[in-house]
Design a protein around this motif. Sequence first.
Motif, PDB file in Angstrom:
ATOM      1  N   THR A   2       0.862  -1.184   0.000  1.00  0.00           N
ATOM      2  CA  THR A   2       0.000   0.000   0.000  1.00  0.00           C
ATOM      3  C   THR A   2       0.895   1.229   0.000  1.00  0.00           C
ATOM      4  O   THR A   2       1.132   1.853   1.012  1.00  0.00           O
ATOM      5  CB  THR A   2      -0.904   0.009   1.242  1.00  0.00           C
ATOM      6  OG1 THR A   2      -0.878  -1.263   1.833  1.00  0.00           O
ATOM      7  CG2 THR A   2      -2.303   0.420   0.902  1.00  0.00           C
ATOM      8  N   GLU A   3       1.445   1.543  -1.179  1.00  0.00           N
ATOM      9  CA  GLU A   3       2.360   2.671  -1.292  1.00  0.00           C
ATOM     10  C   GLU A   3       1.682   3.971  -0.865  1.00  0.00           C
ATOM     11  O   GLU A   3       0.503   4.167  -1.122  1.00  0.00           O
ATOM     12  CB  GLU A   3       2.831   2.819  -2.753  1.00  0.00           C
ATOM     13  CG  GLU A   3       3.826   1.783  -3.203  1.00  0.00           C
ATOM     14  CD  GLU A   3       5.204   1.959  -2.559  1.00  0.00           C
ATOM     15  OE1 GLU A   3       5.470   3.046  -2.016  1.00  0.00           O
ATOM     16  OE2 GLU A   3       5.974   0.991  -2.574  1.00  0.00           O
ATOM     17  N   GLY A   4       2.428   4.836  -0.231  1.00  0.00           N
ATOM     18  CA  GLY A   4       1.896   6.154   0.100  1.00  0.00           C
ATOM     19  C   GLY A   4       1.126   6.201   1.388  1.00  0.00           C
ATOM     20  O   GLY A   4       0.770   7.274   1.868  1.00  0.00           O
ATOM     21  N   MET A   5       0.847   5.042   2.005  1.00  0.00           N
ATOM     22  CA  MET A   5       0.074   5.048   3.254  1.00  0.00           C
ATOM     23  C   MET A   5       0.963   5.286   4.469  1.00  0.00           C
ATOM     24  O   MET A   5       0.487   5.653   5.525  1.00  0.00           O
ATOM     25  CB  MET A   5      -0.648   3.710   3.436  1.00  0.00           C
ATOM     26  CG  MET A   5      -1.622   3.417   2.353  1.00  0.00           C
ATOM     27  SD  MET A   5      -3.352   3.616   2.769  1.00  0.00           S
ATOM     28  CE  MET A   5      -3.584   2.986   4.375  1.00  0.00           C
ATOM     29  N   VAL A   6       2.250   4.985   4.326  1.00  0.00           N
ATOM     30  CA  VAL A   6       3.130   5.080   5.489  1.00  0.00           C
ATOM     31  C   VAL A   6       3.997   6.336   5.410  1.00  0.00           C
ATOM     32  O   VAL A   6       4.339   6.784   4.326  1.00  0.00           O
ATOM     33  CB  VAL A   6       4.042   3.839   5.632  1.00  0.00           C
ATOM     34  CG1 VAL A   6       3.234   2.587   5.870  1.00  0.00           C
ATOM     35  CG2 VAL A   6       4.947   3.673   4.431  1.00  0.00           C
ATOM     36  N   ALA A   7       4.309   6.873   6.576  1.00  0.00           N
ATOM     37  CA  ALA A   7       5.220   8.015   6.651  1.00  0.00           C
ATOM     38  C   ALA A   7       6.607   7.451   6.910  1.00  0.00           C
ATOM     39  O   ALA A   7       7.059   7.408   8.048  1.00  0.00           O
ATOM     40  CB  ALA A   7       4.795   8.951   7.769  1.00  0.00           C
ATOM     41  N   LYS A   8       7.246   6.981   5.844  1.00  0.00           N
ATOM     42  CA  LYS A   8       8.544   6.308   5.978  1.00  0.00           C
ATOM     43  C   LYS A   8       9.523   7.224   6.714  1.00  0.00           C
ATOM     44  O   LYS A   8       9.701   8.385   6.348  1.00  0.00           O
ATOM     45  CB  LYS A   8       9.063   5.979   4.578  1.00  0.00           C
ATOM     46  CG  LYS A   8      10.201   5.000   4.562  1.00  0.00           C
ATOM     47  CD  LYS A   8       9.702   3.583   4.663  1.00  0.00           C
ATOM     48  CE  LYS A   8      10.869   2.600   4.551  1.00  0.00           C
ATOM     49  NZ  LYS A   8      10.520   1.299   5.118  1.00  0.00           N
ATOM     50  N   GLY A   9      10.143   6.676   7.743  1.00  0.00           N
ATOM     51  CA  GLY A   9      11.094   7.476   8.528  1.00  0.00           C
ATOM     52  C   GLY A   9      10.412   8.573   9.329  1.00  0.00           C
ATOM     53  O   GLY A   9      11.068   9.491   9.810  1.00  0.00           O
ATOM     54  N   LEU A  10       9.074   8.481   9.463  1.00  0.00           N
ATOM     55  CA  LEU A  10       8.272   9.497  10.195  1.00  0.00           C
ATOM     56  C   LEU A  10       8.500  10.911   9.662  1.00  0.00           C
ATOM     57  O   LEU A  10       8.311  11.888  10.390  1.00  0.00           O
ATOM     58  CB  LEU A  10       8.568   9.464  11.697  1.00  0.00           C
ATOM     59  CG  LEU A  10       8.159   8.207  12.469  1.00  0.00           C
ATOM     60  CD1 LEU A  10       8.495   8.361  13.946  1.00  0.00           C
ATOM     61  CD2 LEU A  10       6.664   7.939  12.329  1.00  0.00           C
ATOM     62  N   GLN A  11       8.912  11.036   8.397  1.00  0.00           N
ATOM     63  CA  GLN A  11       9.172  12.372   7.851  1.00  0.00           C
ATOM     64  C   GLN A  11       7.940  13.272   7.969  1.00  0.00           C
ATOM     65  O   GLN A  11       6.833  12.876   7.597  1.00  0.00           O
ATOM     66  CB  GLN A  11       9.583  12.269   6.381  1.00  0.00           C
ATOM     67  CG  GLN A  11       9.740  13.621   5.726  1.00  0.00           C
ATOM     68  CD  GLN A  11      10.722  13.633   4.580  1.00  0.00           C
ATOM     69  OE1 GLN A  11      11.184  12.600   4.123  1.00  0.00           O
ATOM     70  NE2 GLN A  11      11.039  14.818   4.107  1.00  0.00           N
ATOM     71  N   ARG A 358       3.284   4.871  20.927  1.00  0.00           N
ATOM     72  CA  ARG A 358       3.039   3.540  20.384  1.00  0.00           C
ATOM     73  C   ARG A 358       2.395   3.718  19.021  1.00  0.00           C
ATOM     74  O   ARG A 358       1.163   3.771  18.907  1.00  0.00           O
ATOM     75  CB  ARG A 358       2.126   2.778  21.343  1.00  0.00           C
ATOM     76  CG  ARG A 358       2.178   1.253  21.298  1.00  0.00           C
ATOM     77  CD  ARG A 358       1.814   0.751  19.967  1.00  0.00           C
ATOM     78  NE  ARG A 358       1.718  -0.702  19.907  1.00  0.00           N
ATOM     79  CZ  ARG A 358       1.664  -1.355  18.783  1.00  0.00           C
ATOM     80  NH1 ARG A 358       1.714  -0.708  17.620  1.00  0.00           N
ATOM     81  NH2 ARG A 358       1.538  -2.659  18.774  1.00  0.00           N
ATOM     82  N   PRO A 359       3.240   3.869  17.960  1.00  0.00           N
ATOM     83  CA  PRO A 359       2.659   4.093  16.634  1.00  0.00           C
ATOM     84  C   PRO A 359       2.100   2.810  16.020  1.00  0.00           C
ATOM     85  O   PRO A 359       2.167   1.745  16.622  1.00  0.00           O
ATOM     86  CB  PRO A 359       3.858   4.598  15.829  1.00  0.00           C
ATOM     87  CG  PRO A 359       5.053   4.047  16.516  1.00  0.00           C
ATOM     88  CD  PRO A 359       4.698   3.818  17.956  1.00  0.00           C
ATOM     89  N   ALA A 360       1.546   2.950  14.855  1.00  0.00           N
ATOM     90  CA  ALA A 360       1.007   1.788  14.139  1.00  0.00           C
ATOM     91  C   ALA A 360       1.873   1.505  12.918  1.00  0.00           C
ATOM     92  O   ALA A 360       2.699   2.328  12.533  1.00  0.00           O
ATOM     93  CB  ALA A 360      -0.424   2.091  13.702  1.00  0.00           C
ATOM     94  N   ALA A 361       1.700   0.346  12.315  1.00  0.00           N
ATOM     95  CA  ALA A 361       2.460  -0.005  11.114  1.00  0.00           C
ATOM     96  C   ALA A 361       1.512  -0.571  10.064  1.00  0.00           C
ATOM     97  O   ALA A 361       0.443  -1.084  10.396  1.00  0.00           O
ATOM     98  CB  ALA A 361       3.526  -1.042  11.460  1.00  0.00           C
TER      99      ALA A 361
END
Length: 377
Positions: A2-11, A358-361
Amino acid sequence: MTEGMVAKGLQDVVVDDTWICKIIGDVGKLYYYGYSIHDLAEKCSYEEVVFLLLKGKLPNKTELEQVTGDLKQARGLPKEVTDVIRGAPKGSIPMDVLRTAASALALTDAKPNDDSPEGRYRKAIRMVALFPEIVAADYRLRRGEQPVAANPKLNHAANFLYLLHGKEPGADAARTMDVALVLHAEHDFNASTFTARVIAATMSDMYSAITGAVGALKGPLHGGANEGVIKTLLEIGEPAKIKPWLTEKFKEKNFRLMGFGHRVYKTLDPRAIVLKKYSKKTGEERGTTKWYEMSNEIEGMMKGREKPLYPNVDFYSASTYFMMGLPPEIYTPIFAVARVVGWCAHVIEQQTHNRLIRPAAEYHGEIDKPFVEIGAR
Ligand code: CMC
């Protein structure tokens, strides 16, 4: 995927409120409790910044005397901690020794879990006072020299150099170290500080949080970059080799030039501007500006690229420390000596306004797979 759903590196993810530090990355500005880093570096001692970060305001004269006295009072590494350093196998990495010794500090604190405001201040002051002693004891022991006791006449920065070399530093070296400590003292939600806050948010103790932060700082993408910078300069060796060296290296996939780039700054890191002056000045004092000149040339080339890269705090600190006669393996520990106060300030802020972090993934695997008994796998 699911590209684009995650904030890679919490940027760009805003994870909490803070009152300690503000970075304006587009224009290269940095503030501790609202004060510009340029004013703090030019006009303040590290002790003033320690008070500012732990109390939220600049100290008046009496308060400065108080915090300076508190730091001096907290000096004196417990024998048990010196023994931990002494017991580190030959060839141990200085940041590993610091991380282990930072953890050992908890064992020699009668009240490591005292989370009253006074208890938190005392623990923070203790770690700020003892980090230089840990780094210096390890530095001397690996050279076959005995650790020296702190010098009560000297301020924090000068005493650190005294602990390292066993003799009083000159005024220029002491001031340069003071400025370097001020510049590295705090930097909002960077990786090591966030690590400290995650640990603090479980309501674990300050020593655990700081020990974790030391581990995060060690990485070459974070505080470990300053050691990488001087290794790069030494490997290049001569100004004439800069261009061919960089050209070759940038052909390598995933090559990272240490001391360049930043997640938040999209222009010059303001700390690099100050350290650049000190790199030049220290080189002039020591009779060779070669490493400064080479650094300056590399900066020019990186800025002139199609996708420009700008120096960060680690770039000019490396040549400054090198000109001060300090060996590369100690550069990241120096960063920790400065940053420990910032970490402590964040641990206190986190625990004062706490919510578990406690973030989500985004999970990409399968679910509800049929279970296969071990004999049938
Ligand atoms: N050398 C070469 N290319 C770089 C560098 C660098 N130092 N920094 C960024 N880039 C490129 C990267 O390859 C990428 O290119 P593309 O878009 O073509 O794939 C682009 O710039 C963005 O990089 P990124 O990895 O997405 O950026 P980031 O925000 O995740 O990384 C950084 C920030 C500091 C990890 C990175 O700039 C880096 O690795 N720098 C070298 C290590 C370093 O100096 N670290 C010290 C940071 S400041 C002190 C501290 O607080 O720790």
